[in-house]
Write a protein that holds these residues in place. Structure first.
Motif, PDB file in Angstrom:
ATOM      1  N   GLU A  82       0.821  -1.220   0.000  1.00  0.00           N
ATOM      2  CA  GLU A  82       0.000   0.000   0.000  1.00  0.00           C
ATOM      3  C   GLU A  82       0.850   1.264   0.000  1.00  0.00           C
ATOM      4  O   GLU A  82       0.384   2.318  -0.407  1.00  0.00           O
ATOM      5  CB  GLU A  82      -0.944  -0.003   1.205  1.00  0.00           C
ATOM      6  CG  GLU A  82      -2.046  -1.015   1.021  1.00  0.00           C
ATOM      7  CD  GLU A  82      -3.214  -0.810   1.936  1.00  0.00           C
ATOM      8  OE1 GLU A  82      -3.049  -0.111   2.956  1.00  0.00           O
ATOM      9  OE2 GLU A  82      -4.286  -1.350   1.637  1.00  0.00           O
ATOM     10  N   LEU A  84       3.278   1.827  -1.926  1.00  0.00           N
ATOM     11  CA  LEU A  84       3.461   2.201  -3.343  1.00  0.00           C
ATOM     12  C   LEU A  84       2.219   2.893  -3.878  1.00  0.00           C
ATOM     13  O   LEU A  84       2.300   3.808  -4.686  1.00  0.00           O
ATOM     14  CB  LEU A  84       3.769   0.956  -4.176  1.00  0.00           C
ATOM     15  CG  LEU A  84       5.056   0.194  -3.832  1.00  0.00           C
ATOM     16  CD1 LEU A  84       5.215  -1.010  -4.735  1.00  0.00           C
ATOM     17  CD2 LEU A  84       6.274   1.105  -3.979  1.00  0.00           C
ATOM     18  N   LEU A  85       1.063   2.446  -3.409  1.00  0.00           N
ATOM     19  CA  LEU A  85      -0.192   3.040  -3.894  1.00  0.00           C
ATOM     20  C   LEU A  85      -0.386   4.457  -3.371  1.00  0.00           C
ATOM     21  O   LEU A  85      -1.213   5.198  -3.874  1.00  0.00           O
ATOM     22  CB  LEU A  85      -1.379   2.172  -3.463  1.00  0.00           C
ATOM     23  CG  LEU A  85      -1.436   0.762  -4.054  1.00  0.00           C
ATOM     24  CD1 LEU A  85      -2.554  -0.037  -3.427  1.00  0.00           C
ATOM     25  CD2 LEU A  85      -1.627   0.817  -5.560  1.00  0.00           C
ATOM     26  N   LEU A  86       0.374   4.828  -2.339  1.00  0.00           N
ATOM     27  CA  LEU A  86       0.224   6.168  -1.773  1.00  0.00           C
ATOM     28  C   LEU A  86       1.182   7.191  -2.388  1.00  0.00           C
ATOM     29  O   LEU A  86       1.071   8.377  -2.121  1.00  0.00           O
ATOM     30  CB  LEU A  86       0.440   6.117  -0.248  1.00  0.00           C
ATOM     31  CG  LEU A  86      -0.673   5.420   0.529  1.00  0.00           C
ATOM     32  CD1 LEU A  86      -0.251   5.167   1.965  1.00  0.00           C
ATOM     33  CD2 LEU A  86      -1.946   6.246   0.492  1.00  0.00           C
ATOM     34  N   TYR A  91      -0.351   3.418 -11.854  1.00  0.00           N
ATOM     35  CA  TYR A  91      -0.316   1.961 -11.666  1.00  0.00           C
ATOM     36  C   TYR A  91       0.710   1.319 -12.605  1.00  0.00           C
ATOM     37  O   TYR A  91       1.331   0.316 -12.261  1.00  0.00           O
ATOM     38  CB  TYR A  91      -1.702   1.365 -11.905  1.00  0.00           C
ATOM     39  CG  TYR A  91      -2.740   1.921 -10.957  1.00  0.00           C
ATOM     40  CD1 TYR A  91      -2.721   1.591  -9.606  1.00  0.00           C
ATOM     41  CD2 TYR A  91      -3.729   2.795 -11.408  1.00  0.00           C
ATOM     42  CE1 TYR A  91      -3.652   2.115  -8.731  1.00  0.00           C
ATOM     43  CE2 TYR A  91      -4.669   3.325 -10.534  1.00  0.00           C
ATOM     44  CZ  TYR A  91      -4.626   2.991  -9.193  1.00  0.00           C
ATOM     45  OH  TYR A  91      -5.542   3.506  -8.323  1.00  0.00           O
ATOM     46  N   LYS A 242      -8.611  -2.343  -5.980  1.00  0.00           N
ATOM     47  CA  LYS A 242      -8.953  -1.402  -4.901  1.00  0.00           C
ATOM     48  C   LYS A 242     -10.339  -1.740  -4.372  1.00  0.00           C
ATOM     49  O   LYS A 242     -11.266  -1.871  -5.159  1.00  0.00           O
ATOM     50  CB  LYS A 242      -8.955   0.031  -5.467  1.00  0.00           C
ATOM     51  CG  LYS A 242      -7.888   0.867  -4.891  1.00  0.00           C
ATOM     52  CD  LYS A 242      -7.850   2.308  -5.163  1.00  0.00           C
ATOM     53  CE  LYS A 242      -8.750   2.997  -6.106  1.00  0.00           C
ATOM     54  NZ  LYS A 242      -8.543   4.435  -6.186  1.00  0.00           N
ATOM     55  N   PRO A 243     -10.501  -1.883  -3.056  1.00  0.00           N
ATOM     56  CA  PRO A 243     -11.829  -2.254  -2.545  1.00  0.00           C
ATOM     57  C   PRO A 243     -12.855  -1.137  -2.709  1.00  0.00           C
ATOM     58  O   PRO A 243     -12.500   0.021  -2.782  1.00  0.00           O
ATOM     59  CB  PRO A 243     -11.570  -2.539  -1.066  1.00  0.00           C
ATOM     60  CG  PRO A 243     -10.345  -1.793  -0.724  1.00  0.00           C
ATOM     61  CD  PRO A 243      -9.525  -1.722  -1.974  1.00  0.00           C
TER      62      PRO A 243
ATOM     63  N   LEU B  58      -6.953   4.817  -1.285  1.00  0.00           N
ATOM     64  CA  LEU B  58      -6.705   3.380  -1.183  1.00  0.00           C
ATOM     65  C   LEU B  58      -7.985   2.571  -1.327  1.00  0.00           C
ATOM     66  O   LEU B  58      -7.962   1.350  -1.400  1.00  0.00           O
ATOM     67  CB  LEU B  58      -6.043   3.041   0.165  1.00  0.00           C
ATOM     68  CG  LEU B  58      -4.584   3.444   0.318  1.00  0.00           C
ATOM     69  CD1 LEU B  58      -4.080   3.096   1.701  1.00  0.00           C
ATOM     70  CD2 LEU B  58      -3.721   2.774  -0.737  1.00  0.00           C
ATOM     71  N   SER B  59      -9.100   3.267  -1.317  1.00  0.00           N
ATOM     72  CA  SER B  59     -10.380   2.589  -1.415  1.00  0.00           C
ATOM     73  C   SER B  59     -11.302   3.438  -2.293  1.00  0.00           C
ATOM     74  O   SER B  59     -11.216   4.666  -2.271  1.00  0.00           O
ATOM     75  CB  SER B  59     -10.934   2.459   0.006  1.00  0.00           C
ATOM     76  OG  SER B  59     -12.083   1.680   0.016  1.00  0.00           O
ATOM     77  N   ASN B  60     -12.138   2.778  -3.064  1.00  0.00           N
ATOM     78  CA  ASN B  60     -13.058   3.524  -3.931  1.00  0.00           C
ATOM     79  C   ASN B  60     -14.191   4.147  -3.123  1.00  0.00           C
ATOM     80  O   ASN B  60     -14.603   3.594  -2.103  1.00  0.00           O
ATOM     81  CB  ASN B  60     -13.651   2.593  -4.986  1.00  0.00           C
ATOM     82  CG  ASN B  60     -12.609   2.155  -5.992  1.00  0.00           C
ATOM     83  OD1 ASN B  60     -11.796   2.958  -6.442  1.00  0.00           O
ATOM     84  ND2 ASN B  60     -12.600   0.879  -6.311  1.00  0.00           N
ATOM     85  N   ARG B  81      -1.840  13.269  -3.614  1.00  0.00           N
ATOM     86  CA  ARG B  81      -0.767  12.523  -2.923  1.00  0.00           C
ATOM     87  C   ARG B  81       0.508  13.337  -2.748  1.00  0.00           C
ATOM     88  O   ARG B  81       1.316  13.025  -1.882  1.00  0.00           O
ATOM     89  CB  ARG B  81      -0.474  11.227  -3.680  1.00  0.00           C
ATOM     90  CG  ARG B  81      -1.558  10.216  -3.411  1.00  0.00           C
ATOM     91  CD  ARG B  81      -1.431   9.022  -4.262  1.00  0.00           C
ATOM     92  NE  ARG B  81      -2.688   8.271  -4.213  1.00  0.00           N
ATOM     93  CZ  ARG B  81      -2.899   7.177  -4.878  1.00  0.00           C
ATOM     94  NH1 ARG B  81      -1.968   6.673  -5.639  1.00  0.00           N
ATOM     95  NH2 ARG B  81      -4.061   6.548  -4.785  1.00  0.00           N
TER      96      ARG B  81
END
Lengths: 243, 314
Positions: A82, A84-86, A91, A242-243, B58-60, B81
């Motif tokens: 996570e 990396l996702l921040l 992507y 991504k949830p 991090l979440s939709n 970010r």
């Protein structure tokens, strides 16, 4: 674009430092393919010119996929993926970074096997430059394939099992040990659906100057296209996960 | 940075998060002002982390909108970010990298120019008291030091806003205090802090404003003083009997006006908005049952009781 490329190199460098010496990378990425190649060399009849490209293909495939499995699975499990996702990156940058670390590992795994075959076999490779280029292309494809599989498997603890099923299936069906021309006709379509078949055929042509059923222009082009598709696919999987 | 929504550096409108049949966040709206420490307080599973995860991308988001620094968190996620730092609820840096390498990697990924990275990393290591451990691998640091380093890694690019998700969960008293001190110092230096916590004391101790969230909804908001005033006309009567305390159930039957009765070690605590009839009831109960009152005291409800009261009313 250039900025993201540089950042993907940072990711690759970090992954390499972090996971290169992990038992999973060493055992599946370095030791297994080398021992496997040694086993073929020391058997009665030794390694043949036909077998050598398959061994190289197998080594780079095991090397790169073991790194992607380690770096992605481990990070997803402990939550550091996570991070990396921040970062302010796309992507594509993440999947390229992961693929690059797998690529380095694939090359490292392939070198000892390549050297072994060069020492043992009397004939040098047919096309040295083409062999180098083909190794780079096929390692790229193998890396992006590993990254895609690592992201597709929902449960990180299952990735190694999935990988081993995929690897061992490919080992027998991808023209590595059994020539595709000797396979039953109903297995050939399955073999042609596997990316490793194209990679092995491409390497075989570069090493021996001949191929089984796929001309080099097809095997090399398909390998490259598959590599790009796997890369794009893995970026999409990260985005959708991504949830 | 583009235009903000007035004083708000974070604006959330009707934010919803659904997981299949579960509504984790239910139409919440709030604003975080520039340079404040904003607390998002709630019990486990209230929707705090889910909200933060939506805000940081991090979440939709199921419904609603959120803007940070004037940017839409979905459309302009890369811009968002660049101005935020995020510290998740777990210390998730890279175990084989040293403290310094972790910070340098973070700085590089945030796009800090190469010539400033080392200087920035060193400054942060010193600020968080980690300088001597700069060459220690992350995996070899203690839990408290890992936490500090994780916060430091979120600050390598000088963010305007720092999201902290349960920053002191599981830390010992000393480490917790160090983290609190650093948060307050960062805030003084101009960083807006968005802090989620289930620790009532932490929220009331360091936050300028608090939103209390429960079951995905904001149930109360205000400064710690405002929240105290709003909900705490409540007082706590503490009583102990001799030779033995009666059961809570038994006592609750005889005391009128008690909002809650609970046993606390050697005494019984009764929360009430009107303590006089409660005290009268206790004296009467003692007389009737030939018990002595060995201790009787009256105090205002503390933050934790206040929180339980607010959440309990939902």
């Amino acid at each position: 674009m250039l900025d993201e490329l540089v950042k993907s190199l940072y990711i690759a460098g970090k992954d390499f430092r972090e996971y290169y010496l992990k038992p999973g990378s060493l055992s599946w990425g370095i030791i297994f393919p080398f021992v496997f190649a040694l086993a073929f060399i020391t058997r009665r009849g030794g390694i043949t010119e036909w077998l050598a490209p398959g061994m190289i293909s197998l080594a780079l495939f095991f090397g790169s996929t073991s790194m992607s499995a380690m770096s992605i699975v481990f990070e997803r499990r402990i939550g550091s993926f996570e991070r990396l996702l921040l970062f302010p990156i796309g992507y594509n940058c993440i999947s390229l970074g992961k693929s690059l670390s797998s690529f380095i590992m694939g090359i490292i795994s392939a070198i000892p096997v390549l050297l072994l075959t060069l020492i043992i076999l009397p004939k040098p490779p047919a096309f040295t430059l083409l062999l180098t280029i083909t190794i780079l292309i096929t390692t790229f494809t193998s890396s992006t394939f590993g990254v895609l599989i690592s992201f597709l498997v929902k449960d990180p603890t299952q990735v190694m099992t999935v990988f081993n099923i995929v690897r061992f299936t490919m080992m027998f069906l991808s023209d590595i040990i059994i020539p595709i021309t000797m396979m039953p006709h109903y297995v050939i379509p399955i073999s042609l659906a596997l990316p490793l078949t194209y990679m092995t055929e491409a390497l075989r042509y570069a090493y021996t100057g001949s191929y089984d059923i796929l001309p080099p222009e097809i095997s090399i082009t398909v390998s490259l296209i598959l590599g790009i598709l796997f890369l794009v696919g893995s970026s999409e999987v990260i985005k959708r996960s991504k949830p | 940075m583009s235009a903000d929504d007035g004083d708000c550096i974070i604006t959330v409108r009707n934010l919803v998060k659904k997981y299949d049949n579960l509504q984790a966040v239910d139409h919440i709206s709030f604003c975080v002002k520039k340079n404040e420490i904003f607390g998002f307080l709630g019990p486990n599973g209230a929707g705090k982390t889910t909200t933060v995860r939506m805000l940081v991308g991090l979440s939709n988001i199921t419904e609603g909108e959120a803007r940070i620094g004037g940017y839409d968190v979905v459309r302009d996620y890369k811009k968002v970010r660049r101005i935020i730092g995020v510290v998740p609820d777990i210390s998730n840096l890279y175990s084989e990298l040293t403290a310094l390498q972790n910070l340098l990697f973070s700085a590089a990924m945030y796009g800090v120019p190469k010539k400033y990275r080392q200087e920035r990393a060193e400054k942060l290591l010193k600020f968080f008291g980690l300088w001597k451990m700069r060459n220690f691998k992350f995996k070899n640091l203690s839990k408290g030091l890992k936490r500090r380093l994780t916060i430091a890694a979120a600050l390598t690019h000088n963010p305007k806003i720092l999201f902290l998700d349960e920053p002191t969960a599981g830390l010992d008293v000393m480490s917790r205090r160090v983290v609190w001190e650093r948060i307050l110092e960062l805030n003084k230096s101009g960083v807006t802090i968005f802090l989620t916590t289930h620790n009532v004391y932490e929220a009331f101790h360091i936050c300028d404003r608090i939103n209390i969230i429960n079951k995905g909804r904001i149930v109360a908001s205000g400064t710690p003083v405002e929240l105290g005033r709003k909900f705490s006309a409540k007082e706590v009567v503490e009583v102990a009997f001799q030779p033995v305390n009666p059961s809570v159930k038994e006592l609750a039957k005889h005391v009128t006006g008690a909002l809650s009765v609970k046993s606390e070690k050697d005494r019984i605590e009764i929360v009430t908005s009107n303590p006089i009839p409660v005290i009268e009831g206790l004296i009467q109960y003692a007389k009737l049952n030939k018990l002595n009152i060995s201790m009787l005291s009256l105090r205002g409800a503390d933050a934790e009781e206040l929180f339980l009261q607010i959440v309990g009313e939902q």
